[in-house]
Design a protein around this motif. Structure first.
Motif: not given
Length: 164
Positions: A4, A6-8, A68, A71, A107-108, A123-125, A144
């Motif tokens: 995974e 991911e940036r937050k 990273s 997961e 985007w979540e 968050e974006i994966e 992140s």
């Protein structure tokens, strides 16, 4: 093994609410909150998953910027997930996840409820750590690498108890 990336980010203001979104309520809790390996159970509607996240392994180890992680996620019976919630290490996280498309990316946006109410993060994966993306106008500061914003940490010290 899945990785995974991911940036937050914090979300600024309410403009994100005007975007078309698919939304669902999530309840999740942690069986282990060890930073090296978290084990989470999550329920969304009548579906449930068991997820194990850990430090990136193999070719990613030592090369990661911290966004990273390894997961592993598996669907589990809803009844099992409900029983696992009772075994959780700390209270469950309750949130509404809004999936918003912007510039070809999903985007979540997590709108937290309960003791974490008032916190909204996006968050974006990504496919790689260096992948570029267009930030939506409502995107705020990146968090992140700020462990306070990890869901596992929010179950231990909820947002409403933070000193700001």
């Amino acid at each position: 093994m899945g990785i995974e990336i991911e940036r937050k980010f914090l979300v600024q203001g309410e403009a994100w609410r005007a975007a078309e979104a698919q939304s669902e309520r999530l309840c999740q809790a942690y069986l282990s909150r060890d930073p090296a390996r978290t084990v989470r159970v999550r329920i969304a509607g009548d579906q449930a998953w068991l997820t194990i996240k850990g430090q990136a392994l193999g070719k990613f180890q030592g090369e990661s910027s911290g966004i990273s992680r390894a997961e592993f996620e598996y669907p589990i019976p809803l009844a099992d997930a409900q029983q696992l919630l009772a075994l959780a290490d700390g209270p469950a996280i309750d949130k509404i996840r809004h999936r918003i498309r912007h510039a070809g990316m999903t985007w979540e946006v997590d709108e937290f409820l309960g003791d974490n109410a008032g916190l909204v993060v996006a968050e974006i994966e990504l496919a790689s750590e260096g992948q570029s993306f267009e930030a939506p106008p409502w995107l705020g500061a990146e968090v992140s690498s700020d462990a306070r914003y990890f869901n596992s940490a929010l179950s231990r010290l909820p947002y409403r108890h933070w000193t700001r």
